[in-house]
Design a protein around this motif. Structure first.
Motif, mmCIF file in Angstrom:
data_model
loop_
_atom_site.group_PDB
_atom_site.id
_atom_site.type_symbol
_atom_site.label_atom_id
_atom_site.label_comp_id
_atom_site.label_asym_id
_atom_site.label_seq_id
_atom_site.Cartn_x
_atom_site.Cartn_y
_atom_site.Cartn_z
ATOM 1 N N LEU A 207 0.832 -1.078 0.143
ATOM 2 C CA LEU A 207 0.029 0.103 0.004
ATOM 3 C C LEU A 207 1.132 1.040 -0.045
ATOM 4 N N ALA A 208 1.687 1.175 0.896
ATOM 5 C CA ALA A 208 2.895 2.276 0.875
ATOM 6 C C ALA A 208 3.454 2.675 -0.395
ATOM 7 N N LEU A 209 3.747 1.636 -1.190
ATOM 8 C CA LEU A 209 4.476 2.121 -2.261
ATOM 9 C C LEU A 209 3.497 2.668 -3.436
ATOM 10 N N VAL A 210 2.257 1.862 -3.521
ATOM 11 C CA VAL A 210 1.505 2.640 -4.491
ATOM 12 C C VAL A 210 0.975 4.125 -3.938
ATOM 13 N N VAL A 211 0.771 4.348 -2.920
ATOM 14 C CA VAL A 211 0.242 5.790 -2.607
ATOM 15 C C VAL A 211 1.632 6.750 -2.722
ATOM 16 N N LEU A 212 2.907 6.258 -2.348
ATOM 17 C CA LEU A 212 4.077 6.909 -2.720
ATOM 18 C C LEU A 212 4.090 7.486 -4.159
ATOM 19 N N ALA A 213 4.023 6.590 -5.000
ATOM 20 C CA ALA A 213 4.052 6.901 -6.334
ATOM 21 C C ALA A 213 3.061 7.739 -6.982
ATOM 22 N N VAL A 214 1.925 7.657 -6.434
ATOM 23 C CA VAL A 214 0.617 8.551 -6.974
ATOM 24 C C VAL A 214 1.172 9.780 -6.063
ATOM 25 N N LEU A 215 1.456 10.129 -4.923
ATOM 26 C CA LEU A 215 1.992 11.137 -4.503
ATOM 27 C C LEU A 215 3.211 12.001 -5.093
ATOM 28 N N GLN A 216 4.030 11.302 -5.618
ATOM 29 C CA GLN A 216 5.050 11.780 -6.225
ATOM 30 C C GLN A 216 4.963 11.870 -7.793
ATOM 31 N N SER A 217 3.923 11.510 -8.236
ATOM 32 C CA SER A 217 3.641 11.836 -9.521
ATOM 33 C C SER A 217 3.533 13.142 -10.264
ATOM 34 N N GLY A 218 3.302 13.980 -9.274
ATOM 35 C CA GLY A 218 3.287 15.371 -9.852
ATOM 36 C C GLY A 218 4.716 15.979 -9.888
ATOM 37 N N THR A 219 5.649 15.461 -9.221
ATOM 38 C CA THR A 219 7.055 15.831 -9.404
ATOM 39 C C THR A 219 7.835 14.889 -10.353
ATOM 40 N N TRP A 220 7.572 13.544 -10.265
ATOM 41 C CA TRP A 220 8.413 12.623 -10.850
ATOM 42 C C TRP A 220 7.643 12.650 -12.368
ATOM 43 N N GLY A 221 6.491 12.912 -12.763
ATOM 44 C CA GLY A 221 6.051 12.725 -14.038
ATOM 45 C C GLY A 221 5.326 11.206 -14.167
ATOM 46 N N TRP A 222 4.430 10.918 -14.880
ATOM 47 C CA TRP A 222 3.894 9.700 -14.968
ATOM 48 C C TRP A 222 4.583 8.821 -15.931
ATOM 49 N N VAL A 223 5.229 9.462 -17.167
ATOM 50 C CA VAL A 223 5.622 8.527 -18.257
ATOM 51 C C VAL A 223 6.985 9.405 -18.384
ATOM 52 N N GLU A 224 6.820 10.452 -18.979
ATOM 53 C CA GLU A 224 8.162 11.422 -19.276
ATOM 54 C C GLU A 224 8.444 12.136 -18.118
ATOM 55 N N PRO A 225 9.840 11.784 -17.820
ATOM 56 C CA PRO A 225 10.399 12.235 -16.310
ATOM 57 C C PRO A 225 10.379 13.966 -16.176
ATOM 58 N N ARG A 226 10.064 14.416 -15.034
ATOM 59 C CA ARG A 226 10.058 15.674 -14.703
ATOM 60 C C ARG A 226 11.331 16.132 -14.126
ATOM 61 N N ASN A 227 11.013 15.711 -12.663
ATOM 62 C CA ASN A 227 12.251 15.876 -11.694
ATOM 63 C C ASN A 227 12.488 14.915 -10.824
ATOM 64 N N PRO A 228 12.491 13.380 -11.496
ATOM 65 C CA PRO A 228 12.525 12.505 -10.558
ATOM 66 C C PRO A 228 13.841 12.093 -9.900
ATOM 67 N N PRO A 229 13.832 11.394 -8.805
ATOM 68 C CA PRO A 229 15.580 10.973 -8.212
ATOM 69 C C PRO A 229 16.139 10.103 -8.976
ATOM 70 N N PHE A 230 15.305 9.283 -9.796
ATOM 71 C CA PHE A 230 16.135 8.438 -10.712
ATOM 72 C C PHE A 230 15.100 8.108 -11.819
ATOM 73 N N THR A 231 15.407 7.371 -13.080
ATOM 74 C CA THR A 231 14.698 7.099 -13.941
ATOM 75 C C THR A 231 14.713 5.795 -14.270
ATOM 76 N N VAL A 232 13.721 4.913 -15.036
ATOM 77 C CA VAL A 232 13.954 3.462 -15.271
ATOM 78 C C VAL A 232 13.742 3.310 -16.760
ATOM 79 N N LEU A 233 14.961 2.889 -17.483
ATOM 80 C CA LEU A 233 15.083 2.904 -18.828
ATOM 81 C C LEU A 233 14.530 4.160 -19.515
#
Length: 565
Positions: A207-233
């Motif tokens: 549950l924590a992982l799902v909510v954390l990802a949604v919470l940070q989506s505004g900063t990280w971006g959903w697909v195109e990276p905005r300002n995430p701490p890391f990217t995946v591929l």
């Protein structure tokens, strides 16, 4: 027992329910003050609010199982003590970190012990029509907390300090503890089972992982990276973290099935999800709280950040929804005389859908006027109709021995919805703000290509929901941005804030419309279910169900033997 004595337990339990929802609404109208007091950002306060409900959601199943193990009344008391300690720590918090520890973590853990026990104690204390009334009152007192929170918290925050609200909660906890004698002593569980620690860890982590990802989506971006701490591929990590959380929850389900096959007691019996009325009630609770907490985050945020209202003025703007939710939820049990729970729930969702659509149409740069007020009042009416039915729907759909597990699931659904509501609707607000700002600037011929590119780069790095005056002051420090273009950028930012709010409320409309698809199995029988009645079995009476449970008097006691162990 006279009539007054009959309702004494409800006075204690209802007050505890009121307490559990009070401070969340207080925090939502105190966002600007918290940002100022702790010299932080809106997104940090959003994370603290989200963490509070996430902790409750993550540990609610565990809290329900602990109630089975040690007795619901005893765990209810321990949870209140933990909650009071958290309230005291929050009242004196010197930093936002201590605030998160006291409010989000300690209070959240206390609530995770209190609420499942509370749900089971209400269901076990009343039968038939009285139980429907009791759940209507509990739902109404939850509405009262939402109603009183913005006004009380807004007034105290504006003219005194928000810290006094949490100091007052400590006093209220002490008062509840002194009145615990009104809840009759209850026998200890017949057997003591072991807590499923691996299951608790897996469910909380998923549950924590799902909510954390949604919470940070505004900063990280959903697909195109905005300002995430890391990217995946090369992509934003959001969807990957959501997938990881889903995988952990799948592992949790597999673990629970293995425990049941071995004859061990699981954290929650997955067979409960085959109970269609229960499943329908849980989905409705999840959606209700997603919409409620999402709106109660973004609307106060707009009122304070954009319009510059203080906490008390914000509470006054929320008064229509608070009052109508309180009145409707308190009176909702009376509707069972003329309509079934399914009809009431569907009506509530339709009213809620109409209210969110009206709210979108009523939004102007100034959130005021009769149209906005009536839309908010209609919003509260829809939420109140749902609150009046869903608690009783969940508890009436299971057997007596399953009430504690059902209570854990009930409040897990509510608080997971609250967490995702704050995180998701807040993220949609920020994401729509960024998209709208970029689109408006790029299409405006009055903005030079160089300035547009600079702004686009800044937006990609992360954008905050701040007052337009603050944006204007920041642009004034950049000599490369001409004053005329700076004024145009500020105007676009103001327009984008309105668009962001409309997008967030539209998302609430979509969630509400989707919830209608899952109401088919909400009970259609107007007859009140007795304690322990399994709705799936057609509403067998109390005596029949008690006999099926082997005569376990869980209505009067703490019997933790939800199954043969």
């Amino acid at each position: 027992m006279n009539r007054a004595s009959t309702w004494k337990p409800l006075a204690v339990l209802g007050t505890a329910q009121f307490l559990m929802v009070l401070d969340a609404s207080v925090m939502n109208v105190s966002i600007s003050q918290l940002v100022e007091d702790f010299d932080t950002e809106v997104t940090t306060v959003q994370a603290v609010i989200t963490l509070y409900t996430l902790v409750m959601a993550a540990f609610m199943l565990t809290g329900g199982k602990i109630g089975d193990m040690f007795g619901r009344r005893r765990v209810f008391v321990v949870g209140l003590v933990v909650y009071g300690v958290g309230s005291g720590l929050t009242a004196v918090a010197p930093t936002v970190g201590v605030l998160a520890l006291g409010w989000s973590v300690v209070e959240g853990l206390g609530a995770a012990l209190v609420l499942p026990a509370l749900a089971a104690l209400v269901a076990g204390s009343y039968r038939g029509r009285e139980r429907a009334v009791a759940y209507g009152v509990v739902g109404g007192l939850a509405g009262a907390g939402i109603a009183v929170g913005p006004l009380l918290g807004g007034w105290v925050t504006t003219y005194l300090t928000w810290r006094l609200v949490f100091a007052g909660e400590v006093v209220l906890v002490l008062a509840i503890l002194l009145l615990m004698r009104w809840i009759p002593p209850q026998p200890a569980p017949a057997t003591r089972t072991r807590l499923d620690v691996p299951g608790a860890v897996l469910s909380a982590a998923g549950l924590a992982l799902v909510v954390l990802a949604v919470l940070q989506s505004g900063t990280w971006g959903w697909v195109e990276p905005r300002n995430p701490p890391f990217t995946v591929l090369g992509f934003a990590p959001t969807l990957f973290v959501v997938a990881l959380g889903a995988a952990v929850l799948y592992a949790f389900c597999a673990h629970e099935r293995r425990r049941e096959r071995r004859g061990a007691t699981p954290l929650v019996s997955l067979a409960l999800f085959g109970n269609r009325p229960l499943r329908a009630g849980l989905i409705a609770l999840f959606n209700q709280n997603t919409v409620l907490l999402g709106l109660f985050f973004v609307i106060p945020l707009y009122l304070q950040v954009v319009q510059g209202l203080n906490a008390f003025e914000t509470g006054l703007r929320l008064l229509p929804v608070s009052v109508t939710m309180l009145v409707t939820s308190m009176c909702g049990s009376l509707l069972l005389r003329v309509a079934s729970p399914r009809t009431v729930v569907r009506t509530g969702l339709l009213v809620l859908l109409a209210a969110t659509l009206w709210l979108i149409a009523a939004i102007r740069p100034e959130l005021a006027g009769a149209s906005f007020g009536w839309a908010m009042a209609l919003l509260g009416t829809g939420l109140g109709l749902l609150a009046s039915q869903l608690g009783n729907t969940v508890q009436s759909s299971v057997r007596t021995s399953e009430r504690s597990e059902a209570g854990g699931l009930q409040y897990t659904a509510q608080n997971l919805g609250s967490s995702l509501g704050t995180a998701l609707i807040g993220a949609i607000l920020i994401g729509a703000l960024a998209t709208s700002v970029t689109a408006r600037i790029e299409s405006d011929p009055k903005v030079s290509a160089a300035v547009a590119q600079q702004v686009g780069t800044q937006v990609e790095a992360g954008i905050s929901f701040v007052p337009a005056d603050q944006v204007s002051a920041a642009l004034a420090t950049h000599p490369e941005v001409p004053p005329q273009e700076a004024a145009t950028l500020v105007d676009h930012y103001r327009d984008a804030q309105i668009q962001g709010l409309k997008s967030a409320i539209l998302a609430c409309s979509v969630i509400t419309a989707g919830a209608l698809l899952f109401t088919r199995h909400v009970p259609a029988d107007r007859r009140p279910s007795g304690p322990g009645t399994d709705a799936a079995d057609g509403g067998a009476d109390d005596a029949t169900d008690d006999a099926a449970d082997g005569g376990a008097d869980d209505a009067a006691g703490d019997g933790g033997t939800s199954r043969s162990r």
